[in-house]
Design an enzyme around this catalytic site. Sequence first.
Site, PDB file in Angstrom:
ATOM      1  N   GLU A 170      41.617  83.980 -23.918  1.00  0.00           N
ATOM      2  CA  GLU A 170      41.820  85.217 -24.685  1.00  0.00           C
ATOM      3  C   GLU A 170      42.099  86.345 -23.700  1.00  0.00           C
ATOM      4  OE1 GLU A 170      39.739  87.632 -28.374  1.00  0.00           O
ATOM      5  OE2 GLU A 170      38.939  85.717 -27.730  1.00  0.00           O
ATOM      6  N   GLU A 226      28.647  88.367 -25.758  1.00  0.00           N
ATOM      7  CA  GLU A 226      29.445  88.693 -26.937  1.00  0.00           C
ATOM      8  C   GLU A 226      28.602  88.660 -28.201  1.00  0.00           C
ATOM      9  OE1 GLU A 226      33.662  87.282 -28.937  1.00  0.00           O
ATOM     10  OE2 GLU A 226      32.545  85.863 -27.705  1.00  0.00           O
TER      11      GLU A 226
END
Length: 864
Positions: free
Chosen positions: A464, A740
Amino acid sequence: MLPPQPSPVSVEHLPDGLGVGVARPRLTWTLPPGAGRQRAYELEVDRSGTVRRTGRVDDEGQVLVPWPGEPLASRERAAVRVRVWTTGADDPSAWSEPRAVEAGLLDPADWQAVPVGAGWGEDPEAERRPARVLKDFQLDRPLAHARLYVSAHGLYEVEINGRRVGDETLAPGWTVYPHRLRYRTHDVTGRLTEGANTIGAWLGDGWYRGKYGFDGGTRNIYGTDQALVAQLEVTYRDGTTHVVATDGTWSAAPGPILTSGLYEGETFDARLHDPDWCTPSRTASDDWTPVRTGRRDPGTLVAPTGPPVRCTEEIAPVSVTRAEDGRYLLDFGQNLVGRLRVTADGLAGTTITLRHAEVLQDGELATRPLREAYATDTLVLSGRGPITWEPRFTLHGFRYAEVTGWSGELTPDKVTARVHHTDMRRTGWFECSDELVSRLHENVVWSMRGNFVDIPTDCPQRDERLGWTGDIQVFAPTASYLYDCAGMLDSWLTDVGLEQLPDGTVPWYVPVIPGKPMWTPIQPGAAWGDVATLTPWTLYQRFGDVDLLRRHHPMAKKWVDLVERLAGPSRVWDTGFQLGDWLDPAAPPEDPAAGRTDRYLVATAYFAHSARHLALSAAELGDEAEAARYFALADEVGEAFRRRYVLPSGRMTSDSPTAHALGITFGLLTPEQKRGAGNRLAELVRADAARIATGFVGTPLICDALTDTGHLDVAYRLLLQTECPSWLYTVTQGATTVWERWDSLRPDGSLNPGGMTSFNHYALGAVADWLHRVVGGITASAPGYREITFRPRPGGGITWARTRHETPYGSASLFWELTGTGMTARCTVPEGCLAIAELPGCEPITLYPGEHVIGTEKIAEAAV
């Protein structure tokens, strides 16, 4: 005797003055110790022996002061210095040391270079072996100076006569390449010699044509070529010039890098490498063939506005463990972003493989969270003796590494983790008496370092690593305290404006790459799109750069106007796709947007907040009519928010911590409603035993919402909770970065099963801004910290805190400590600034530049 001199001027937001991309660069300086406040200044500009002075300028400005006199021409070099008149001094200070300022190539017509790369055929859908390009040339007289202006389609490292030029990594970085491709200026005078010379470059795919993005990635996002754009300009002592630019006379050959990718890693075969490849004395080879030339609009070549990515630290392994099958497991004790440098020896053909991961699972590298980022580097030995090697065109996020194929014993001195990130100047520090909180702050710093890699990314390890707009929107206040990130984020915001759709939609991430089915086509989303209004304002407040605010104002206005159309006359934005309070811990792993808070409540709150900040920006820019229009719009949205989402008691229709925190901190409630909302928020936090119940939207706000409504004790309970989910749960689990998900690693030791489980994300670390302002006690009360408020609010059993910030004017710091009779505070006010000290139980005190020690007799017991 003259007073001490001010600092040398700095130029724009750049680390030095070489290769600036504007003809009128702005100048900043700090005052000498004891100066107090500036009353006037004088600038001197020496252009090749022609010296001009401004004369005394009666102005207090010393940050981003306009360029004096005529603009610089391309390549023009000047020496600039300043002297100042300060409070209480009749005479000026001594002149500062001169600062060299040199323009880059400011006119597209200055460029002769064209892109050059491999001349052989390549399959654009396959993994392609990177090329090297090269040019021999003669210099026939003594040199005065030389400059290299360089960029690439892809990535590059340049050598001249066998020596590396520069020390940046992943150059030229990632911008919206069709519109902006950065070039960098290097002084290469010392690299050249009279007679025979060679210039060459290693090339890599990078973001330009490498495989990047979701679900297996997309190749060739910007093009299929891999090419160098370089212009070497030599000035001889007799004043004549010689230019060596990339063109059809250059040669190309496959290099010893066999494969290279930002996700995949790099494979290097040392048997194919001639260390003298970029020297006039290299061995002749038939591998070198003519290059293929390409096209690049020189009008898209831009100079950088911030520092490049570099290696900023080296870390040795804290342990090296050998498995029975001969593999070695290395633990570096810190989750970091970078790559390994190894010194290895062995027989020709020996293959050493380096794999990376952030965490271990059952004693092995936990690679599932990496998804399709294989993070594997491979070195094939030449058999010609020891080699020291590290990859060139990849970075990994890791704490642990596995080494296979090593000959002999792997000792810690043979391997080093080299930390890479945008080489910003550190400006903010915090520590306190609670070791877990201090470690939390260090984790925030490390996550920022790992994710400020040319753009502000969401994660550094998996497939990502994108510039998510919502993540930086919530983290920008913290980022701008910890590091001088103004130049880097100014560049990135420019790309946000370029990627903004004609209707005003701001993408989820910038630069934009394919993201089907969820992220493509692009849709407007609250909190993410609001980066257009809120982040320029944050940077203006922290760095005092009104021109930055002005440049990005059109983007902000387009965004707010779009949301106004979407909301319609109701002023409630209750349509379309929204992420809401992303990653609320109550959301299921497979649906991070399914949190407790009505996502349209979030959208409408942000609509009001952005409209108000757009009005504030217009007022700062002197447009009173526009300011009045958007203040009125913000008021209308606020009224609509209260009608739709707020009960008379102040409780939100969406009875969640995030909903109440939004209403309080965004100023959307009446005073009575605010009290009720604060009380309800405190009830919710207590009812959940002070565990976190917020996601990306609520987490940066909740401690401030509690503090501002008289529940400081509850804010500290939330901060100091160690059960999952909480900030300190991650610390007690051994985290060295911010995660996260609150439970990326679960209490039972298992990994979160969600498809997005990163151990290095900065968004939830936005609480550090509250640490700096409330626990540490330093707040900017005027742009650029020209005025400062020292207002520590102790609690939670924390008995001392030390905070320091390098403002544009100099160092501001506060160290407070609780004593048996009250508090002692040591405050430092930068020269040229003014401060107000508001200690608990005391009347505000005005502080002038210098060091101050303040004591209080007694602090309310609730604060302790």
